[in-house]
Design a protein around this motif. Structure first.
Motif, PDB file in Angstrom:
ATOM      1  N   PHE A 148      76.492  68.046 -23.942  1.00  0.00           N
ATOM      2  CA  PHE A 148      75.047  68.249 -24.117  1.00  0.00           C
ATOM      3  C   PHE A 148      74.815  69.522 -24.947  1.00  0.00           C
ATOM      4  CE2 PHE A 148      70.977  67.433 -21.410  1.00  0.00           C
ATOM      5  CZ  PHE A 148      70.184  67.562 -22.526  1.00  0.00           C
ATOM      6  N   ASN A 200      79.930  66.454 -14.289  1.00  0.00           N
ATOM      7  CA  ASN A 200      78.745  67.248 -14.648  1.00  0.00           C
ATOM      8  C   ASN A 200      79.063  68.293 -15.702  1.00  0.00           C
ATOM      9  OD1 ASN A 200      76.347  66.569 -13.367  1.00  0.00           O
ATOM     10  ND2 ASN A 200      77.016  67.420 -11.415  1.00  0.00           N
ATOM     11  N   MET A 215      79.730  66.698 -19.084  1.00  0.00           N
ATOM     12  CA  MET A 215      78.507  66.248 -19.751  1.00  0.00           C
ATOM     13  C   MET A 215      77.694  67.432 -20.242  1.00  0.00           C
ATOM     14  SD  MET A 215      75.988  63.218 -18.873  1.00  0.00           S
ATOM     15  CE  MET A 215      76.060  63.582 -17.153  1.00  0.00           C
ATOM     16  N   GLU A 230      73.157  61.913 -13.095  1.00  0.00           N
ATOM     17  CA  GLU A 230      72.178  60.960 -13.619  1.00  0.00           C
ATOM     18  C   GLU A 230      70.999  61.687 -14.266  1.00  0.00           C
ATOM     19  OE1 GLU A 230      72.227  57.733 -13.980  1.00  0.00           O
ATOM     20  OE2 GLU A 230      74.069  57.301 -12.897  1.00  0.00           O
ATOM     21  N   SER A 269      71.912  56.185 -16.643  1.00  0.00           N
ATOM     22  CA  SER A 269      70.863  56.887 -17.386  1.00  0.00           C
ATOM     23  C   SER A 269      71.235  57.183 -18.835  1.00  0.00           C
ATOM     24  CB  SER A 269      70.528  58.212 -16.699  1.00  0.00           C
ATOM     25  OG  SER A 269      70.243  57.989 -15.342  1.00  0.00           O
ATOM     26  N   ILE A 270      72.475  56.916 -19.202  1.00  0.00           N
ATOM     27  CA  ILE A 270      72.850  57.161 -20.603  1.00  0.00           C
ATOM     28  C   ILE A 270      72.383  55.991 -21.446  1.00  0.00           C
ATOM     29  CG2 ILE A 270      74.782  57.349 -22.206  1.00  0.00           C
ATOM     30  CD1 ILE A 270      76.101  59.215 -20.398  1.00  0.00           C
ATOM     31  N   GLN A 271      71.467  56.281 -22.346  1.00  0.00           N
ATOM     32  CA  GLN A 271      70.872  55.200 -23.137  1.00  0.00           C
ATOM     33  C   GLN A 271      70.985  55.502 -24.618  1.00  0.00           C
ATOM     34  OE1 GLN A 271      67.170  55.301 -21.198  1.00  0.00           O
ATOM     35  NE2 GLN A 271      67.768  53.875 -19.597  1.00  0.00           N
ATOM     36  N   PHE A 272      72.180  55.846 -25.032  1.00  0.00           N
ATOM     37  CA  PHE A 272      72.378  56.034 -26.465  1.00  0.00           C
ATOM     38  C   PHE A 272      73.784  55.576 -26.810  1.00  0.00           C
ATOM     39  CE2 PHE A 272      74.988  59.771 -25.851  1.00  0.00           C
ATOM     40  CZ  PHE A 272      74.481  60.332 -24.692  1.00  0.00           C
ATOM     41  N   MET A 308      71.064  64.651 -15.649  1.00  0.00           N
ATOM     42  CA  MET A 308      71.486  65.240 -16.922  1.00  0.00           C
ATOM     43  C   MET A 308      71.645  64.162 -17.974  1.00  0.00           C
ATOM     44  SD  MET A 308      74.043  68.262 -17.695  1.00  0.00           S
ATOM     45  CE  MET A 308      75.183  67.697 -16.506  1.00  0.00           C
ATOM     46  N   ALA A 309      72.224  63.018 -17.581  1.00  0.00           N
ATOM     47  CA  ALA A 309      72.411  61.918 -18.530  1.00  0.00           C
ATOM     48  C   ALA A 309      71.061  61.452 -19.079  1.00  0.00           C
ATOM     49  CB  ALA A 309      73.141  60.764 -17.853  1.00  0.00           C
ATOM     50  N   SER A 310      70.059  61.459 -18.220  1.00  0.00           N
ATOM     51  CA  SER A 310      68.740  61.023 -18.644  1.00  0.00           C
ATOM     52  C   SER A 310      68.138  62.002 -19.668  1.00  0.00           C
ATOM     53  CB  SER A 310      67.877  60.893 -17.396  1.00  0.00           C
ATOM     54  OG  SER A 310      66.553  60.719 -17.734  1.00  0.00           O
ATOM     55  N   ARG A 311      68.293  63.302 -19.412  1.00  0.00           N
ATOM     56  CA  ARG A 311      67.795  64.312 -20.373  1.00  0.00           C
ATOM     57  C   ARG A 311      68.609  64.285 -21.657  1.00  0.00           C
ATOM     58  NH1 ARG A 311      63.620  63.566 -18.245  1.00  0.00           N
ATOM     59  NH2 ARG A 311      63.438  64.260 -16.107  1.00  0.00           N
ATOM     60  N   PHE A 312      69.905  64.049 -21.499  1.00  0.00           N
ATOM     61  CA  PHE A 312      70.796  63.948 -22.652  1.00  0.00           C
ATOM     62  C   PHE A 312      70.310  62.801 -23.545  1.00  0.00           C
ATOM     63  CE2 PHE A 312      75.620  64.628 -23.533  1.00  0.00           C
ATOM     64  CZ  PHE A 312      75.381  64.669 -24.890  1.00  0.00           C
ATOM     65  N   SER A 313      69.941  61.690 -22.924  1.00  0.00           N
ATOM     66  CA  SER A 313      69.447  60.534 -23.687  1.00  0.00           C
ATOM     67  C   SER A 313      68.165  60.894 -24.440  1.00  0.00           C
ATOM     68  CB  SER A 313      69.203  59.346 -22.755  1.00  0.00           C
ATOM     69  OG  SER A 313      70.409  58.956 -22.136  1.00  0.00           O
ATOM     70  N   LEU A 351      77.296  55.813 -16.095  1.00  0.00           N
ATOM     71  CA  LEU A 351      76.048  56.510 -15.802  1.00  0.00           C
ATOM     72  C   LEU A 351      74.911  55.673 -16.348  1.00  0.00           C
ATOM     73  CD1 LEU A 351      77.332  60.024 -16.733  1.00  0.00           C
ATOM     74  CD2 LEU A 351      76.439  59.415 -14.491  1.00  0.00           C
TER      75      LEU A 351
END
Lengths: 218, 218
Positions: free
Chosen positions: A132, A125, A128, B126, A87-90, B128-133, A85
């Motif tokens: 979350f 989903n 996650m 994507e 968008s995962i930036q951690f 959700m992953a962005s908000r999760f980040s 994914l």
């Protein structure tokens, strides 16, 4: 226990998708303490826990750490394949808390099946969303709740997981889990001991009055 | 600006799926300050921001609040339809920070299309992953970074969003955004003022030395 029976939506994949996952799949067994994934390492793949226990934590530059969630038998670890994914930036570190056996689905295999399978994408989903929710819970604990409640909650949870009231935990370990300092935990544990809720010995915290801890935790 | 051009994966839906979304869709315009969604309210539907600005925050029982992310033009708000994912177990409040126009996709419409559409399910992943980040970033700020860095970061971000160095913000508001108390913020802002980084007046914080704030924020 086979992979097919453990993987939750296996029978909603097409035979072709099942073949692709099966042919990419491999097993891994790691001793307690192994770091399976950390921010700086490659995108390992998805882990499905066969037996044992993993924890996911975040680390500070100074080496402090805090547990964000734990994974048990049949749980799936998504963030060991966070590259799937974009968008995962951690960065999450995944460590074995017990001797652990797991299946690994390579990231590119999972990603290619997910791109075409609505059931797998929807299942991902849900996974996650569930993690979350864990993190939101943690954030709320840290923001709104005082340390006595968080510590009581932690001790009760550990006792439930380990199945014993006698917890082999140093104050340092507890402090790491709760994202605070050893001195702070020692002070709070002594307060708990004075109140008759726990008994302290070297490397051990024994719960003596779980009911009182639960009241604190309400 | 039409809905079809704003919705990112519109042309990857089938004509039938597009029809279902179009027929469920409605527009809404709300003045600044409106609470569009809160934990206790119904599952409203997905918001797509047409113009204006929303913020998502969490509230404590005592009424303290902290901003977890903001939504601008063309952003999609997933958590106003958190019922579509049964694993989401936390409450987010969505509030309009400016006069805002938005499209609403009813939750059941989105859910039924997502169940059969791999592109929509992957897109939702994507999102959700962005908000999760965002939330992981916030968690790390709170856990590891000291308040001076967080406050510097907040002021620089506000200035960038508002396009001005003269920020109409009370200390109370800043404290709410950062999940702390007014007194703490006042003390830190006075420290910033003494260092020549900001200038304080009633209801206003003016950035005088953005470079110094950025150094603090590194």
């Amino acid at each position: 226990m086979s992979f097919e029976t453990c993987f939750p939506i296996w029978d909603r994949l097409t035979p072709g998708q099942q073949d692709r996952i099966r042919s990419g799949l491999f097993s891994r067994t790691v001793p307690k303490g192994t770091v399976l994934h950390s921010g700086s390492m490659d995108c390992t793949g998805l882990f499905l826990v066969r037996s044992g226990q993993l924890r996911a934590c975040i680390l500070s530059e100074g080496g402090r750490q805090i547990t964000i969630y734990r994974l048990f038998e049949r749980d799936i670890c998504l963030f060991s394949a966070s590259c799937i994914l974009r968008s995962i930036q951690f960065d999450v570190t995944i460590q074995a808390e017990r001797d652990t056996a797991l299946w690994v689905i390579p990231a590119e295999t999972y990603q290619s099946v997910m791109a075409e399978s609505a059931p797998l994408a929807n299942y991902t989903n849900e996974l996650m969303a569930s993690r979350f929710s864990d993190v939101m819970w943690l954030l709320e604990q840290i923001l709104w709740r005082s340390l006595d409640r968080r510590l009581a909650s932690f001790l009760l949870e550990e006792a439930a997981i380990e199945g014993t009231a006698e917890l082999k935990l140093t104050h340092e370990t507890i402090a790491n889990h709760l994202g605070t300092h050893r001195e702070v935990i020692t002070r709070m544990l002594r307060y708990f001991q004075n109140e008759g809720m726990v008994k302290l010995a070297r490397g051990t915290v024994t719960i003596r009055n779980g009911a009182a801890l639960r009241v604190l935790n309400e």
